[in-house]
Design a protein around this motif. Structure first.
Motif, PDB file in Angstrom:
ATOM      1  N   PRO A  32      -8.079   4.608  -9.157  1.00  0.00           N
ATOM      2  CA  PRO A  32      -8.107   5.952  -9.745  1.00  0.00           C
ATOM      3  C   PRO A  32      -6.706   6.568  -9.739  1.00  0.00           C
ATOM      4  O   PRO A  32      -5.882   6.276  -8.859  1.00  0.00           O
ATOM      5  CB  PRO A  32      -9.054   6.719  -8.816  1.00  0.00           C
ATOM      6  N   MET A  33      -6.449   7.428 -10.709  1.00  0.00           N
ATOM      7  CA  MET A  33      -5.111   8.004 -10.879  1.00  0.00           C
ATOM      8  C   MET A  33      -4.610   8.708  -9.627  1.00  0.00           C
ATOM      9  O   MET A  33      -3.420   8.676  -9.324  1.00  0.00           O
ATOM     10  CB  MET A  33      -5.110   8.998 -12.037  1.00  0.00           C
ATOM     11  N   ASP A  34      -5.513   9.371  -8.901  1.00  0.00           N
ATOM     12  CA  ASP A  34      -5.075  10.137  -7.748  1.00  0.00           C
ATOM     13  C   ASP A  34      -4.968   9.295  -6.477  1.00  0.00           C
ATOM     14  O   ASP A  34      -4.643   9.799  -5.414  1.00  0.00           O
ATOM     15  CB  ASP A  34      -5.983  11.344  -7.498  1.00  0.00           C
ATOM     16  N   VAL A  35      -5.216   7.978  -6.620  1.00  0.00           N
ATOM     17  CA  VAL A  35      -5.068   7.051  -5.491  1.00  0.00           C
ATOM     18  C   VAL A  35      -3.774   6.253  -5.636  1.00  0.00           C
ATOM     19  O   VAL A  35      -2.951   6.210  -4.713  1.00  0.00           O
ATOM     20  CB  VAL A  35      -6.279   6.107  -5.383  1.00  0.00           C
ATOM     21  N   ALA A  36      -3.595   5.596  -6.780  1.00  0.00           N
ATOM     22  CA  ALA A  36      -2.383   4.794  -7.008  1.00  0.00           C
ATOM     23  C   ALA A  36      -2.294   4.437  -8.486  1.00  0.00           C
ATOM     24  O   ALA A  36      -3.322   4.228  -9.138  1.00  0.00           O
ATOM     25  CB  ALA A  36      -2.396   3.522  -6.160  1.00  0.00           C
ATOM     26  N   PRO A  37      -1.080   4.299  -9.020  1.00  0.00           N
ATOM     27  CA  PRO A  37      -0.908   3.974 -10.440  1.00  0.00           C
ATOM     28  C   PRO A  37      -0.882   2.461 -10.689  1.00  0.00           C
ATOM     29  O   PRO A  37      -0.057   1.958 -11.453  1.00  0.00           O
ATOM     30  CB  PRO A  37       0.449   4.602 -10.757  1.00  0.00           C
ATOM     31  N   PHE A  38      -1.793   1.711 -10.054  1.00  0.00           N
ATOM     32  CA  PHE A  38      -1.741   0.253 -10.065  1.00  0.00           C
ATOM     33  C   PHE A  38      -2.867  -0.331 -10.905  1.00  0.00           C
ATOM     34  O   PHE A  38      -4.037   0.056 -10.752  1.00  0.00           O
ATOM     35  CB  PHE A  38      -1.838  -0.308  -8.649  1.00  0.00           C
ATOM     36  N   LEU A  39      -2.516  -1.302 -11.757  1.00  0.00           N
ATOM     37  CA  LEU A  39      -3.467  -2.021 -12.602  1.00  0.00           C
ATOM     38  C   LEU A  39      -3.468  -3.486 -12.184  1.00  0.00           C
ATOM     39  O   LEU A  39      -2.407  -4.068 -11.963  1.00  0.00           O
ATOM     40  CB  LEU A  39      -3.063  -1.900 -14.068  1.00  0.00           C
ATOM     41  N   GLY A  40      -4.655  -4.070 -12.079  1.00  0.00           N
ATOM     42  CA  GLY A  40      -4.764  -5.481 -11.735  1.00  0.00           C
ATOM     43  C   GLY A  40      -5.353  -6.278 -12.880  1.00  0.00           C
ATOM     44  O   GLY A  40      -6.403  -5.915 -13.430  1.00  0.00           O
ATOM     45  N   ILE A  41      -4.673  -7.351 -13.247  1.00  0.00           N
ATOM     46  CA  ILE A  41      -5.183  -8.244 -14.289  1.00  0.00           C
ATOM     47  C   ILE A  41      -5.419  -9.620 -13.673  1.00  0.00           C
ATOM     48  O   ILE A  41      -4.665 -10.054 -12.800  1.00  0.00           O
ATOM     49  CB  ILE A  41      -4.237  -8.327 -15.503  1.00  0.00           C
ATOM     50  N   PRO A  42      -6.462 -10.330 -14.118  1.00  0.00           N
ATOM     51  CA  PRO A  42      -6.795 -11.599 -13.468  1.00  0.00           C
ATOM     52  C   PRO A  42      -5.913 -12.770 -13.875  1.00  0.00           C
ATOM     53  O   PRO A  42      -5.761 -13.732 -13.127  1.00  0.00           O
ATOM     54  CB  PRO A  42      -8.246 -11.831 -13.896  1.00  0.00           C
TER      55      PRO A  42
END
Length: 226
Positions: A32-42
């Motif tokens: 979530p935006m208010d947790v961390a700006p991190f995206l994970g791709i497989p």
């Protein structure tokens, strides 16, 4: 051959340790935006068009670590930063003397956000503390230094947000906190690891001197609307 979970640390954490808060679209996960700006791709070949539309609101951008997509949708740009040093520690570290270490909680959140805004401003969000335990050293009522747990996977835990207020530099607080949490992690049967920019020579050299060793250089990237 199975990929090592630390080669894709955002995705590894989002599908395991932090699956309960992960936002999902297809194969893609994010915090979530208010947790961390991190995206994970497989994997690099993942189709990002619909996931980015679903997961990244207008005006937001996301960071990736370890794996870069081979293609990005129209209207998006992939920005590559300098690789980070991914380091790990295999043995307990000497714990130098110093002020008491306290676990930080909701009552300390304002102090944590003030310190990270000053010295660690880019990746710490209002709910980042939800990702794990955080510890600090208070001196005369002020949060002088802190450390926390962020990413993780079965058998692994990241040391993160290691920072000291400028008024308290040179007192060994970061060393004391890093040894403290590293040792706790090892005693819990997990491998401590961390990420540090090569440009941050002071921190990288401290971790090396303490006993952390380089595991690999790891790509660090951002996805932004073009």
């Amino acid at each position: 051959m199975t990929a090592h979970p630390l080669d894709n640390p955002f995705f590894s954490a989002l599908e395991s340790l932090h699956a309960g808060i992960a936002l999902r679209a297809g194969e893609v996960l994010r915090y979530p935006m208010d947790v961390a700006p991190f995206l994970g791709i497989p994997h690099p070949g993942v189709d990002l068009a619909d996931p980015l539309a679903d997961l990244v609101p207008q005006g937001d951008s996301v960071l990736l670590l370890g794996i870069a997509p081979t293609a990005v949708p129209h209207g998006w740009a992939l920005e590559r930063f300098a690789d980070l040093a991914q380091m790990q520690c295999d043995r307990e570290l000497p714990l130098i003397d110093g002020p008491g270490i306290v676990e930080l909680g909701d009552a300390d959140r304002a102090d944590v956000l003030a310190l990270t805004a000053l010295v660690y401003p880019h990746y710490f969000r209002p709910r980042t503390m939800d990702l794990g335990r955080y510890f600090g050293i208070y001196v005369e009522g002020r949060l002088a230094a802190m450390i926390g747990e962020r990413l993780g996977a079965p058998g692994f835990r990241e040391m993160s947000a290691i920072c000291t207020h400028p008024d308290f530099l040179g007192r060994g607080y970061a060393r004391r906190l890093t040894a403290f949490l590293t040792n706790q992690t090892l005693q819990d049967g997990r491998q401590p690891f961390l990420h540090v920019a090569y440009a941050n020579d002071r921190a990288r050299m401290l971790y090396e001197q303490m006993g952390y060793r380089l595991r690999r250089d790891i790509p660090f990237l951002a996805l932004r609307r073009g």
